[in-house]
Design an enzyme around this catalytic site. Structure first.
Site, PDB file in Angstrom:
ATOM      1  N   LYS B  78       0.800  -1.556   0.149  1.00  0.00           N
ATOM      2  CA  LYS B  78       0.164   0.167  -0.131  1.00  0.00           C
ATOM      3  C   LYS B  78       0.748   1.448   0.226  1.00  0.00           C
ATOM      4  O   LYS B  78       1.930   1.426   0.233  1.00  0.00           O
ATOM      5  CB  LYS B  78      -0.893   0.223   1.276  1.00  0.00           C
ATOM      6  CG  LYS B  78      -2.172   1.002   1.379  1.00  0.00           C
ATOM      7  CD  LYS B  78      -2.669   1.320   2.120  1.00  0.00           C
ATOM      8  CE  LYS B  78      -4.104   1.905   2.561  1.00  0.00           C
ATOM      9  NZ  LYS B  78      -4.682   1.986   3.727  1.00  0.00           N
ATOM     10  N   SER B 153      -9.755   1.764   2.703  1.00  0.00           N
ATOM     11  CA  SER B 153      -9.220   2.057   2.182  1.00  0.00           C
ATOM     12  C   SER B 153      -8.256   2.072   1.041  1.00  0.00           C
ATOM     13  O   SER B 153      -7.422   1.884  -0.005  1.00  0.00           O
ATOM     14  CB  SER B 153      -7.885   3.922   2.840  1.00  0.00           C
ATOM     15  OG  SER B 153      -6.827   3.394   3.867  1.00  0.00           O
ATOM     16  N   SER B 177      -9.715  -0.485   7.321  1.00  0.00           N
ATOM     17  CA  SER B 177      -9.438  -0.373   5.307  1.00  0.00           C
ATOM     18  C   SER B 177      -8.624  -1.958   4.947  1.00  0.00           C
ATOM     19  O   SER B 177      -8.529  -2.012   4.316  1.00  0.00           O
ATOM     20  CB  SER B 177      -8.271   0.748   5.212  1.00  0.00           C
ATOM     21  OG  SER B 177      -8.731   1.905   5.851  1.00  0.00           O
TER      22      SER B 177
END
Lengths: 488, 481
Positions: B78, B153, B177
């Site tokens: 990420k 996210s 997330s």
């Protein structure tokens, strides 16, 4: 109407730890570097440069130093205290917040004794909290640069109660605090370099009024002298404002030493809302009871206690004790010397150290602890010269002793060896001295006649001649006795 | 067919494939993918790593068995985890060109375990959002339903795993997330115990809630990645010193107490999701688990508490992006020579959701409001923690949906942030109370969209969660065949 001033001080002391408070970067060189110096931003890492993702890790030594400061000022040390974020924008603050402490500081409710011309008084300490220093903005024409070498250097902020009534008291408080942090070895205390910085909160009120007047804060004054002058000016200014019927405006002011005035820096309306909240990246600081007592046990003797001890145990006068505690190194040197002497002749040792030793060391631009002179040298000198040890007849004259000390300062050689090598021992043996005395009596018939006729002052001259004859080795009191005997 | 780590290692051992060939396949798929799962692909770096792995494999003849559980495994990271020398954007215009000079501990550990980093995965800007629509680099598309969101996210991470654009991925979970996109995309995602995985090098959104979490196509790979990531790190002061709780005996479903909170199976949850989860729980009950009805009195305050605390911390965490060191410097601001203009120009580059949260957080912490908002929320957080501590004294795990609905259409909720925030209702308690929670694929709804089941366990009980997750995964596999 009579007015009285109310003064509170906030002192920021940089802790003399090897590394920064939240990262392993060096904390020592982080002082007063200008942009021209090649090492700007050299002592930085992701943590103190505030890079995204970097996290703080607390320096345990910094906590210990803060606790020491608290213990030395009789504060209560919290078993658990909390870091908080103080949020504000400034280019020298890389994270956009300063890690500080807010509602749970590490130390609280202490006190400090100060001495002024009006006597001894106690000043309350509200709190001592830990925080990180910011970097430094360097303003050049048309642009500014940021040096983060100082960012993350550990600080303690020591906040006093608003209890001081004059600039003199404020300076006395500051000097006492300065002396303590230096004696504890937790701060270098160099005000010019910003190791030890002071903000003063000043207000005035009608004498005896229970209500505090509106205060102003004078920021970042960097010498004891300027602090005294700045506060004096500010008190006078505020009294004039009040007398003229106007109101003192709550604001931050700066002191201009060139003009000896304080002037508005920013007003209260521009005051920041720091939005404090507990720092989620750091668990609470723990100071368990066993660690606290360990720190307490190893706390160095404080200068005030030391002065008392020197006066009580060694019979030093207050000013002698003050002179010998001018620095921790000097006091330690003295202590060791007296220890070597087995507690005898401490006054003589103090006189040697604060007199001749400091003169030599200062003239050479050295520090006592790093010079060649050792407590052994002084102890040996005292043994050879002090009346209470060598009896009425010192083995070396004061001139000879000074000569030996200078030699020891230059070479480090032991005093006994120097005295032997240079033949500095006084001649006290009457038999050996008799011939010298007789020679002088024969050589100065006029003076001898004068003495015999009652002019006793002439004896000093004759003793001097005997000394001269002996090349300084003669013990003057023995010479005097002998002369008296021969001439009677 | 997505190969598991074990299958890939078997193919390495048998000499059927070498790491560089595998990496090349993944890179080709990424290039051809329309999902927008990656922000930065580090193809050259990955190939160099792969060639080194080839050499190791050639020399040893097989996959090194110790210290290299991720040997030759392509991973995605990420884009809020630092990888030294590789751009890290956090999907924000503010960090458009930012190259970190150091690596996150989690990233270092994954690479030290032999993994090959394919690139940096798309996300909601600064991890703020649940749909991956808040990315300055464009939304990530749902891997099987491209008109829908993948969740956020860590949307890029979950979509990439599901679309086989990496084998495993590193996400981060502040309020769901990792778990929410895992559930939307039909993969496995774990939010570990707070402090289990180092946050060093993870760009902070809300420091007291953030945790790095593994995402993988199956439970075993999730556990392998977790074991690589977990462990104390002296650079993170909130990192746990204690180890994951070791179970007394191998996992057994017999007698396992599964708490079913009344508050989590209510009207607002899509009936298909409730049905699917009830079915799975009944299945586990039939295998010997005991279903225990529960009440979590303060759970209705969880979302409000979470958002107050998260935005407060975020407003502080994001203040370093002031333009002094980050962000493109707009020439006009520089010429104006005024600090305020300078800050404004840089901070104008934040997206709408990030700005909204900075403003909310600044407000919640400001003098005069901090007691009513930030401090009150901190107190309620303690009550929620107490609720769960009590619950975990009565049950071994708690079951819930991951979200009240399956993946929704792109743009469908963009105008209603509050609706978006409510979507986090089941995931935020694990962050508020710090315990671990796992999101598991549990069938699909009528539209073919994956449904996620969440299991939560007491602090440090990841091993228990993995045991239960494997049990369910195996049962569902048997059921299908």
């Amino acid at each position: 109407m009579e007015f009285e001033a109310v003064i509170g001080l906030e002192v920021h002391a940089q802790l003399a730890t090897a590394s920064k408070i939240f990262c392993p970067c060096r904390a020592k060189p982080a002082t007063g570097l200008s942009v021209g110096e090649s090492d700007a931003n050299l002592y930085t890492c992701p943590v103190c440069a505030g890079l995204p993702g970097a996290l703080p890790v607390l320096n345990r030594k910094a906590v210990k130093y803060a606790v020491m400061a608290g213990l030395a000022t009789e504060c209560t040390v919290r078993t658990e205290s909390v870091f908080a974020r103080k949020n504000y924008f400034y280019p020298d603050l890389p994270k956009g917040y300063q890690i500080s402490q807010f509602d749970r500081p590490i130390c609280e409710k202490g006190r400090l004794l100060i001495n002024t011309s009006t006597g001894c008084r106690e000043i309350g300490i509200t709190r001592i909290h830990m925080e990180e220093d910011a970097g430094k903005n360097v303003h050049l024409s048309g642009y500014s640069l940021v040096n983060l070498n100082r960012a993350g250097v550990p600080l303690i902020e020591i906040v006093s109660e608003p209890e001081m009534k004059s600039a003199e008291e404020a300076v006395a408080y500051l000097r006492a605090l300065h002396e303590i942090v230096i004696f504890l070895g937790i701060c270098d205390g160099n005000m010019q370099e910003g190791n030890f910085r002071c903000d003063a909160n000043v207000s005035v009120r009608p004498h005896g009024s229970p209500v505090l007047g509106t205060r102003t804060e004078i920021k970042n004054i960097n010498s004891f002298r300027f602090i005294e002058k700045a506060i004096d000016f500010e008190i006078r200014r505020q009294i004039e404002v009040v007398k003229s019927g106007a109101k003192v405006v709550q604001e931050t002011r700066s002191y201009d030493p060139a003009r000896n005035v304080t002037q508005t820096l920013r007003s209260k309306e521009e005051a920041q809302d720091y939005r404090y909240f507990p720092e989620p990246d750091l668990p609470p600081i723990q100071v368990p009871a066993d660690w606290l007592s360990e720190i307490q046990q190893h706390l160095p003797e404080l200068p005030a206690q030391m002065r008392q001890r020197f006066q009580k145990n060694y019979g030093l006068k207050p000013q002698e004790a003050a002179a010998i505690t001018a620095s921790r190194a000097l006091a330690a040197f003295f202590d060791r010397t007296v220890q070597l002497l087995g507690g005898r002749a401490a006054k003589a040792a103090a006189n040697w150290i604060t007199g001749e030793v400091l003169r030599l060391v200062n003239e050479a631009g050295q520090q006592i602890e790093s010079s060649r002179i050792t407590p052994q040298h002084i102890a040996a000198l005292v043994e050879l010269t002090a009346a209470e040890i060598s009896g009425t007849e010192p083995l070396v004259s004061s001139t000879g002793a000074k000569q030996a000390l200078a030699e020891a300062f230059a070479t480090g050689e032991a005093i006994q060896e120097i005295v032997e090598r240079l033949g500095l021992k006084q001649v006290s043996d009457s038999g050996a001295m008799e011939s010298a005395v007789e020679k002088i009596i024969a050589g100065f018939p006029d003076q001898v006649a004068e003495y015999r006729s009652g002019k006793e002052k002439v004896l000093g001259f004759l003793v001097g001649q005997v000394m001269k004859q002996s090349g300084g080795k003669a013990n003057p009191s023995v010479a005097q006795e002998l002369l008296k005997k021969k001439l009677s | 067919m997505i190969q598991s780590i074990r299958e890939i290692h078997d193919s390495f051992d048998r000499g059927e494939k070498k790491p560089s060939a595998l990496v090349a396949e993944y890179l080709a798929r990424i290039q051809a993918s329309p999902l927008n799962a990656y922000i930065t692909v580090c193809a050259d770096r990955a190939l160099r790593q792969a060639i080194r792995a080839d050499e190791v494999l050639l020399k040893a003849g097989k996959v090194p068995r110790s210290g290299q559980p991720l040997f030759g495994i392509p991973v995605g990271i990420k884009d809020n985890l630092a990888l030294s020398g590789v751009r890290m954007t956090c999907a924000s215009k503010v960090l458009e060109n930012y190259i970190p000079p150091y690596s996150a501990t989690a990233v270092e550990r994954v690479e030290a375990a032999g993994a090959i980093t394919l690139g940096k995965l798309n996300m909601d800007e600064f991890a703020m959002g649940g749909s991956n629509e808040n990315s300055a680099f464009g939304p990530v598309l749902h891997p099987t339903h491209p008109d829908r969101v993948p969740g956020g996210s860590s949307g890029g991470a979950a979509a990439a795993v599901r679309a086989n654009l990496c084998v495993v991925a590193l996400g981060s979970d502040t309020g769901g997330s990792v778990r929410l996109p895992a559930s939307y995309c039909g993969v496995v995602g774990l939010k570990p115990t707070y402090g289990r995985i180092s946050r060093y090098g993870l760009v902070a959104f809300a420091s007291s809630l953030d945790q790095v979490g593994p995402i993988a196509a199956n439970v075993e790979d999730t556990e392998v990645l977790f074991n690589v990531l977990a462990g104390h790190d002296s650079r993170d002061s909130t990192s746990l010193l204690s180890e994951v709780t070791a179970p007394a005996a191998p996992f057994s479903i017999a007698g396992l107490r599964i708490g079913v909170p009344a508050e989590y199976f209510v009207e607002g949850v899509a009936s298909e999701i409730r049905t699917a989860i009830h079915f799975k729980l009944q299945l586990l009950e039939s295998q010997g688990a005991r279903l225990v009805p529960l009440h979590l009195a303060h759970s209705r305050y969880a979302v409000a508490t979470y958002y107050l605390l998260a935005v407060s911390e975020a407003s502080s965490n994001l203040s370093r992006f002031d333009g002094v060191r980050y962000g493109v410097r707009p020439q006009a601001a520089v010429e104006a020579g005024e600090l305020g203009a300078f800050y404004r120009a840089t901070r104008a580059r934040f997206g709408a959701e990030v700005k909204r949260r900075i403003i909310l957080g600044t407000f919640a912490l400001s003098s005069g409001y901090v007691d009513a908002y930030y401090h009150r929320a901190s107190q309620v957080r303690k009550l929620i923690q107490r609720d769960f501590a009590q619950a975990f004294s009565e049950v071994d795990v708690i079951a819930s949906p991951v979200a009240p609905a399956t993946a929704y259409k792109l743009g469908e909720r963009s105008d209603d942030p509050l609706q978006m925030y409510l979507n986090d209702i089941f995931t935020v308690p694990a962050n508020l109370a710090g315990f671990p929670a796992i999101s598991l694929p549990s069938g699909e709804d009528a539209a073919g969209l994956p449904i996620g089941l969440q299991f939560m366990a007491a602090h440090s009980n990841e091993t228990l969660l993995f045991g239960l997750a494997r049990q369910l995964e195996q049962s569902l596999k048997e059921e299908r065949s």
